[in-house]
Design a protein around this motif. Structure first.
Motif, PDB file in Angstrom:
ATOM      1  N   ALA A 176       0.817  -1.211   0.000  1.00 61.08           N
ATOM      2  CA  ALA A 176       0.000   0.000   0.000  1.00 61.08           C
ATOM      3  C   ALA A 176       0.853   1.265   0.000  1.00 61.08           C
ATOM      4  O   ALA A 176       0.383   2.333  -0.412  1.00 61.08           O
ATOM      5  CB  ALA A 176      -0.928   0.009   1.208  1.00 61.08           C
ATOM      6  N   GLY A 206       1.172   2.060  -3.484  1.00 55.36           N
ATOM      7  CA  GLY A 206      -0.060   1.900  -4.234  1.00 55.36           C
ATOM      8  C   GLY A 206      -0.816   3.202  -4.424  1.00 55.36           C
ATOM      9  O   GLY A 206      -0.433   4.265  -3.920  1.00 55.36           O
ATOM     10  N   SER A 207      -1.930   3.111  -5.150  1.00 56.47           N
ATOM     11  CA  SER A 207      -2.736   4.294  -5.466  1.00 56.47           C
ATOM     12  C   SER A 207      -3.935   4.463  -4.534  1.00 56.47           C
ATOM     13  O   SER A 207      -4.656   5.456  -4.638  1.00 56.47           O
ATOM     14  CB  SER A 207      -3.236   4.202  -6.910  1.00 56.47           C
ATOM     15  OG  SER A 207      -3.987   3.010  -7.105  1.00 56.47           O
ATOM     16  N   ASP A 208      -4.135   3.495  -3.627  1.00 58.70           N
ATOM     17  CA  ASP A 208      -5.257   3.553  -2.697  1.00 58.70           C
ATOM     18  C   ASP A 208      -4.865   4.409  -1.492  1.00 58.70           C
ATOM     19  O   ASP A 208      -4.126   3.967  -0.604  1.00 58.70           O
ATOM     20  CB  ASP A 208      -5.626   2.137  -2.256  1.00 58.70           C
ATOM     21  CG  ASP A 208      -6.899   2.084  -1.421  1.00 58.70           C
ATOM     22  OD1 ASP A 208      -7.200   3.074  -0.731  1.00 58.70           O
ATOM     23  OD2 ASP A 208      -7.589   1.049  -1.444  1.00 58.70           O
ATOM     24  N   THR A 209      -5.350   5.637  -1.467  1.00 55.19           N
ATOM     25  CA  THR A 209      -4.962   6.591  -0.417  1.00 55.19           C
ATOM     26  C   THR A 209      -5.364   6.105   0.972  1.00 55.19           C
ATOM     27  O   THR A 209      -4.579   6.213   1.929  1.00 55.19           O
ATOM     28  CB  THR A 209      -5.608   7.964  -0.682  1.00 55.19           C
ATOM     29  OG1 THR A 209      -5.212   8.426  -1.970  1.00 55.19           O
ATOM     30  CG2 THR A 209      -5.176   8.970   0.374  1.00 55.19           C
ATOM     31  N   LYS A 210      -6.560   5.551   1.097  1.00 50.96           N
ATOM     32  CA  LYS A 210      -7.017   5.089   2.412  1.00 50.96           C
ATOM     33  C   LYS A 210      -6.172   3.919   2.905  1.00 50.96           C
ATOM     34  O   LYS A 210      -5.842   3.839   4.097  1.00 50.96           O
ATOM     35  CB  LYS A 210      -8.486   4.692   2.335  1.00 50.96           C
ATOM     36  CG  LYS A 210      -9.435   5.889   2.198  1.00 50.96           C
ATOM     37  CD  LYS A 210     -10.887   5.455   2.299  1.00 50.96           C
ATOM     38  CE  LYS A 210     -11.822   6.662   2.217  1.00 50.96           C
ATOM     39  NZ  LYS A 210     -13.260   6.258   2.301  1.00 50.96           N
ATOM     40  N   ALA A 211      -5.822   3.002   2.000  1.00 46.27           N
ATOM     41  CA  ALA A 211      -4.989   1.864   2.396  1.00 46.27           C
ATOM     42  C   ALA A 211      -3.610   2.345   2.840  1.00 46.27           C
ATOM     43  O   ALA A 211      -3.034   1.810   3.803  1.00 46.27           O
ATOM     44  CB  ALA A 211      -4.868   0.876   1.245  1.00 46.27           C
ATOM     45  N   ARG A 212      -3.069   3.345   2.155  1.00 39.73           N
ATOM     46  CA  ARG A 212      -1.752   3.881   2.530  1.00 39.73           C
ATOM     47  C   ARG A 212      -1.827   4.558   3.897  1.00 39.73           C
ATOM     48  O   ARG A 212      -0.942   4.378   4.739  1.00 39.73           O
ATOM     49  CB  ARG A 212      -1.270   4.865   1.469  1.00 39.73           C
ATOM     50  CG  ARG A 212       0.194   5.289   1.621  1.00 39.73           C
ATOM     51  CD  ARG A 212       0.629   6.072   0.391  1.00 39.73           C
ATOM     52  NE  ARG A 212       2.068   6.273   0.357  1.00 39.73           N
ATOM     53  CZ  ARG A 212       2.686   7.381   0.769  1.00 39.73           C
ATOM     54  NH1 ARG A 212       1.969   8.377   1.274  1.00 39.73           N
ATOM     55  NH2 ARG A 212       3.994   7.481   0.706  1.00 39.73           N
ATOM     56  N   GLU A 213      -2.873   5.324   4.119  1.00 39.68           N
ATOM     57  CA  GLU A 213      -3.024   5.997   5.412  1.00 39.68           C
ATOM     58  C   GLU A 213      -3.164   4.983   6.539  1.00 39.68           C
ATOM     59  O   GLU A 213      -2.617   5.179   7.631  1.00 39.68           O
ATOM     60  CB  GLU A 213      -4.235   6.925   5.369  1.00 39.68           C
ATOM     61  CG  GLU A 213      -4.030   8.155   4.488  1.00 39.68           C
ATOM     62  CD  GLU A 213      -5.286   9.008   4.389  1.00 39.68           C
ATOM     63  OE1 GLU A 213      -6.369   8.538   4.837  1.00 39.68           O
ATOM     64  OE2 GLU A 213      -5.195  10.144   3.858  1.00 39.68           O
ATOM     65  N   GLN A 214      -3.879   3.883   6.288  1.00 36.72           N
ATOM     66  CA  GLN A 214      -4.035   2.855   7.312  1.00 36.72           C
ATOM     67  C   GLN A 214      -2.704   2.173   7.597  1.00 36.72           C
ATOM     68  O   GLN A 214      -2.372   1.877   8.749  1.00 36.72           O
ATOM     69  CB  GLN A 214      -5.065   1.818   6.873  1.00 36.72           C
ATOM     70  CG  GLN A 214      -5.376   0.775   7.944  1.00 36.72           C
ATOM     71  CD  GLN A 214      -5.947   1.391   9.198  1.00 36.72           C
ATOM     72  OE1 GLN A 214      -6.962   2.096   9.153  1.00 36.72           O
ATOM     73  NE2 GLN A 214      -5.297   1.141  10.344  1.00 36.72           N
TER      74      GLN A 214
END
Length: 338
Positions: free
Chosen positions: A15, A18-26
């Motif tokens: 993540a 990756g491009s998934d902002t919420k997954a990166r923040e988590q």
């Protein structure tokens, strides 16, 4: 994901890129929480290819399978750069125990003696020692792995900055300008009947900033829950790196992040191999408390650290901090060798 027994969590690092902002923040939040708890976590799906992980573990076995006289051609004591082979029992990390039941070989950034940083006496700068009998392939594997581990460590430092509410570039001058690191290949002989005062590696905290550990499938690494005293197994996960904070990072964050006690107990009847990468950063950097970490958290249950209360540590040059801790750990063995 969290573990049920309180052992360090296993986190998916994909993540981060990756491009998934919420997954990166988590992911950033989970890393930050792990650093504040036991200072340990495991990362899967990193930028270090599995094939390279397999090669460096195979290289470790290849080296330690050599006869002693071949390994001694890389004798750590033959140079002033702390590069080369360390014999079984040369270090004691836990006071009151017997010397650690492991052997190792140290590498760093391979800078020749005429390099300006080596001439200037910069910390941990110098040429590596490679066993002549293993040829260029062994050297190439170590060099490639060192670079890959360095890149991963730099990414992790970005994640730490974000978790602390800092800009992603906050650590850049520390991690990208002449960063210091040590790559170590380690062999633990089978010790299924360890005595009460015997350890593969005694209980200790790492000295530096961040450690990336690649371990084989044998197991034996344990981290302590310092609130209860319980030892928790860090179960090997294929392709994963065990990541932990060192004393330098704990000091830098004023104990917001934890450098936790851990050890290795190889009760197996098999040889164990591991590859820690100790990332220190720029050794000339002055560690002054990171913004936002001025108030020290309660560390009354921990053996490491200054008196409790608010306030921060006095600034210290990283090189001086590391040298002091490193010297103390090797000095413990000297009475045994007399």
């Amino acid at each position: 994901m969290a573990t049920k027994d309180g052992a360090p969590p296993v986190l998916d690092f994909s993540a981060f890129h990756g491009s998934d902002t919420k997954a990166r923040e988590q992911l950033i939040a989970d890393i930050n929480a792990a650093c504040r708890d036991k200072g340990f976590f495991q990362l899967t799906n990193t930028s270090v290819p599995r094939e390279l992980q397999d090669r460096i573990l195979a290289a470790a076995k290849e080296f330690f399978d050599l006869p002693l006289d071949e390994k001694m051609k890389c004798d750590l004591r033959s140079n002033k750069y702390h590069r080369g082979y360390e014999t079984l029992g040369a270090q004691m990390l836990e006071p009151g125990t017997t010397p650690d039941k492991k052997e190792a070989i140290y590498f760093g950034e391979d800078l020749q003696e005429d390099h300006p940083r080596v001439i200037a006496g910069d910390y941990n700068c110098g040429p590596n020692l490679y066993p002549p009998s293993l040829g260029q392939a062994f050297r190439d594997t170590c060099t490639e792995y060192y670079a890959a581990a360095m890149a991963l460590a730099q990414d992790i430092m970005v994640a730490l900055a974000l978790g602390l509410g800092l800009e992603p570039t906050w650590f850049d001058s520390f991690v990208r300008v002449d960063p210091s690191a040590t790559l170590r290949l380690i062999h633990y002989p089978p010790t299924p009947t360890l005595g009460a005062n015997e350890r593969g590696v005694g209980a200790h905290r790492d000295f530096g900033c961040v450690t990336l550990l690649l371990q084989d499938a044998i197991g034996g690494l344990q981290v302590q829950d310092e609130r209860t005293g319980q030892w928790l197994d860090v179960t090997p996960v294929p392709g994963a790196f065990v990541v932990n904070m060192g004393n330098a990072m704990m000091r830098w964050t004023n104990h917001q992040f934890t450098s936790n006690t851990h050890r290795v107990m190889n009760y197996s009847t098999h040889d164990r191999y591991s590859v820690p990468f100790f990332f220190n950063g720029n050794a000339k950097h002055v560690l002054s408390t990171i913004p936002g970490c001025e108030t020290r958290k309660d560390t009354s249950d921990r053996a490491y650290g200054p008196p409790l209360g608010e306030g921060a540590y006095e600034p210290i040059v990283l090189r001086d901090f590391l040298f002091q801790q490193f010297t103390e750990s090797y000095a413990r063995v000297q009475p045994q060798a007399a």
